[in-house]
Scaffold this active site. Sequence first.
Site, PDB file in Angstrom:
ATOM      1  CG  HIS A 118       0.962   9.425  24.467  1.00 22.39           C
ATOM      2  ND1 HIS A 118      -0.188   9.023  25.112  1.00 22.39           N
ATOM      3  CD2 HIS A 118       0.948  10.777  24.511  1.00 22.39           C
ATOM      4  CE1 HIS A 118      -0.873  10.082  25.506  1.00 22.39           C
ATOM      5  NE2 HIS A 118      -0.195  11.172  25.156  1.00 22.39           N
ATOM      6  CB  THR A 142      -7.853   4.532  27.692  1.00 25.19           C
ATOM      7  OG1 THR A 142      -7.805   4.580  26.263  1.00 25.19           O
ATOM      8  CG2 THR A 142      -6.858   5.508  28.276  1.00 25.19           C
ATOM      9  CE  LYS A 160     -12.138   4.090  26.011  1.00 28.99           C
ATOM     10  NZ  LYS A 160     -11.750   4.007  24.579  1.00 28.99           N
ATOM     11  CE  LYS A 203      -6.646  -4.026  22.988  1.00 26.84           C
ATOM     12  NZ  LYS A 203      -6.293  -3.029  24.005  1.00 26.84           N
ATOM     13  NE  ARG A 204      -5.358   2.125  14.161  1.00 27.91           N
ATOM     14  CZ  ARG A 204      -5.024   3.198  13.446  1.00 27.91           C
ATOM     15  NH1 ARG A 204      -5.517   4.382  13.762  1.00 27.91           N
ATOM     16  NH2 ARG A 204      -4.226   3.096  12.407  1.00 27.91           N
TER      17      ARG A 204
HETATM   18  C1  LIG Z   1     -10.563   3.855  24.030  1.00 26.90           C
HETATM   19  C2  LIG Z   1     -10.377   3.787  22.575  1.00 26.90           C
HETATM   20  C3  LIG Z   1      -9.146   3.410  22.039  1.00 26.90           C
HETATM   21  C4  LIG Z   1      -7.963   3.002  22.896  1.00 26.90           C
HETATM   22  O1  LIG Z   1      -8.035   1.609  23.114  1.00 26.90           O
HETATM   23  P1  LIG Z   1      -6.791   0.759  23.674  1.00 26.90           P
HETATM   24  O2  LIG Z   1      -7.392  -0.595  23.911  1.00 26.90           O
HETATM   25  O3  LIG Z   1      -6.375   1.417  24.939  1.00 26.90           O
HETATM   26  O4  LIG Z   1      -5.763   0.756  22.620  1.00 26.90           O
HETATM   27  C5  LIG Z   1      -9.007   3.350  20.671  1.00 26.90           C
HETATM   28  N1  LIG Z   1     -10.033   3.655  19.853  1.00 26.90           N
HETATM   29  C6  LIG Z   1     -11.239   3.997  20.333  1.00 26.90           C
HETATM   30  C7  LIG Z   1     -12.341   4.298  19.371  1.00 26.90           C
HETATM   31  C8  LIG Z   1     -11.457   4.088  21.700  1.00 26.90           C
HETATM   32  O5  LIG Z   1     -12.661   4.457  22.163  1.00 26.90           O
END
Ligand SMILES: *Cc1c(COP(=O)(O)O)cnc(C)c1O
Length: 823
Positions: free
Chosen positions: A365, A664, A668, A556-557
Amino acid sequence: MTSATQPVPSQAAPDAKTLAAEILSCLTYRIGKDPTVATQYDWLSATIKVVRDRLIEKWIASTKKAYEEQSKRVYYLSLEFLIGRLMRDAISNLRLMDEVKNALSSLGVDFDIIAALEPDAALGNGGLGRLAACFMESMATVDIPAHGYGIRYANGMFRQEISDGWQVELPETWLDHGNPWEFERRERSIEIGFGGMVEAVPGSDGRRMAWKPQERVLAVAYDTPVAGWRAKRVNTLRLWTAMSVDPILLDRFNAGDHVGALSESTQAETLTRVLYPADATPAGQELRLRQEYFFSAASLRDILDRHLHEYPDLTSLPDKAAIQLNDTHPAVAVLELMRLLVDVHDFEFDAAWDIVRRTFCYTNHTLLPEALESWPVPLFERLLPRHMQLVYAINAKLLLDARRENSFDDGQISAISLIDENGERRVRMGNLAFVGSHSVNGVSALHTELMKKTVFADLHRLYPRRINNKTNGITPRRWLQQCDPGLFSLVRRTIGDSVLDDIDALSGLNAHADDPGFQEAFAEVKRANKEHLAKLVRERMGIDLDPSALFDIQVKRIHEYKRQLLNIVETVALYDQMRSHPEKDWVPRVKLLAGKAAPTYHNAKLIIKLANDLARTVNNDPSVRGLLKVVFVPNYNVSLAEVLVPAADLSEQISTAGMEASGTGNMKFALNGALTIGTLDGANIEIREHVGAENIVIFGLTAEEVAERRRNGYNPRELIERSPELSQALAAIASGVFSPDDRDRYAGLVGGLYEHDWFMVAADFDSYAAAQRDIDDLWLRPRDWYAKAIRNTANMGWFSSDRTIRQYASEIWKVPYSSVQGN
Ligand SMILES: *Cc1c(COP(=O)(O)O)cnc(C)c1O
């Protein structure tokens, strides 16, 4: 599995009246409450239990079928499952949404109110854990007999509060009201050892070894049913909890030491108490290695017991089981299977190694060197002495092969070794997972190519057929159908119900992308979703948002490589421009950010504070006339994502190229009709291929250009000084314009950009700012905007995790799967 003797619900789809009776009966007889005194939580539990009952028959049938057909099973081992709420998902996959809503309303209960009370199960940090949750749903959907294995953390991801602009971490107690989804399987408890010593088995001439662990804990299984689309198949997510072997030491209790009598039990339970909240950096503590071994060993025992229940011995294991390692966290399972085969089941070393390699598969990853897991040899040896011996034995075999058969030189040998000899000696979990598996996959096309060139370059030369790509995906049930019901119902009205069972049918929307009537309907749905988000922001934060503004979202984080700082600095520049040129026709924008920082990640926490300092300044400045708002929404989790994703006009996917493995979140947003502003990184590249280059806004350096700049010396100071907008914005931040209470707060953060700027914010700033102004221009042409937005939704079907899982099934696991979603 024994057949149920209690009455089971009939197979026919129940009507609202039947469901109401079942809910009432559950409330009375299983929860022990009368409707007049029942709390909303009681109604939630009763509803979940009734829904769960409807899954049980299919669950048992799924298990039976796999057993009867002697199907090969897939085991997905993951230290994280970022599940979120399950009730809406399960009801929707059972196709019972209207019936349940009506049943509850006939009992005077509001579905939306109780649904909002369901705890958000956050047994994960971010993308990696959410992927595991999407995969569980997709494996059930495409009819693969699969088990997920992980840890039932008593405290999952921390709850984030923002206090005076700073992140504060609070414990998340998701089990406070019990967990009506799970079944405790006390009978399925497995002893797990730690420490102790290894002895040669008497009479074996030192050829057989036995591990005598010093400590023991029990792993107790908790099962949650996971239903696929139309609940055709229901699979199991089995999470382990640690318990002490002797819950109470009676001799100490009787001697009057009442606290000491329980100490062992408290110590055992500590093992599964908390999820490590670090994302993309390994948590190097002993407790973490204990967690990894605990759940890997318990899961393996479970897998072997199941196999031996059906087959005479373990030689057929690779034909009947595929074990997928989600990152290196469960990589110690490779050693545990070796140990069980050699020490317990009497296999010769080479035969055992062959079985291991044909059984395991590994998903990588991250390429960030600081994020690759490794353990100090002394720690590993103390906790897992037999496994350490096996590391050496496997390593000897590996390195001899490499030198003899492939004439590897010293540099190559030290790169592929399972032991890192640079400095303190450490066990490399990535190399272990690689050599112990027959498949090693990356999670986007770019990431997989970079894997071959960087972290695993030498192992790839040794095993050139092992690395393969499986681009990540998201489940369209949760991330379109359920989170965006307005859009999904518009889609069904427009292209028909085939989309329910075939997400690729979304491409039918392309034909409507330029139709003004359809554009208007699409825009109306987006508007309603933005109003819904605005309501949440007003209620939680007291900030008013204008739903007709462009909603620009980065959630995101919080991590420097994801470059929230690039977004924030550009927002400061925009703020300057708006004030200097009030006469211009500025596009109203709402900048939304959310995300958690690892508690020990100083710069990430400072970036959160900066976002909040900027928000306070901008939102209270009358000279921007409400044209710009900045909001940091606290406590990002799956449930919040389900509100943010459908409300975005613009999705920020702006990582330093080469550093985001896939993403991901990007999928979305695009699926829900947001345009992406992004770098050529991770799956953004493949999103561009699918939606079309004219329907995505790409800026900045490519991964190759980033690498080249790193090689040839990168001078951020020069770049900053050449860009008036960037230097002004940075000067404002560094001089304390947004932090009058502590003028030097951001001096270090900004200084880092001038001095090294590891993440190349300066290099990409101008092209990012220019791309944002292009976005403004496009927003002023709504017909063009919505045509592009629609083409995003229309062409994102490929990013369904059903597609990803089918690729794993056919190319890695070699298991049959269904090519239609439903029946
Ligand atoms: C989809 C998702 C992530 C991943 O987000 P990235 O933008 O791909 O880092 C992280 N946290 C939550 C709660 C998510 O639903």
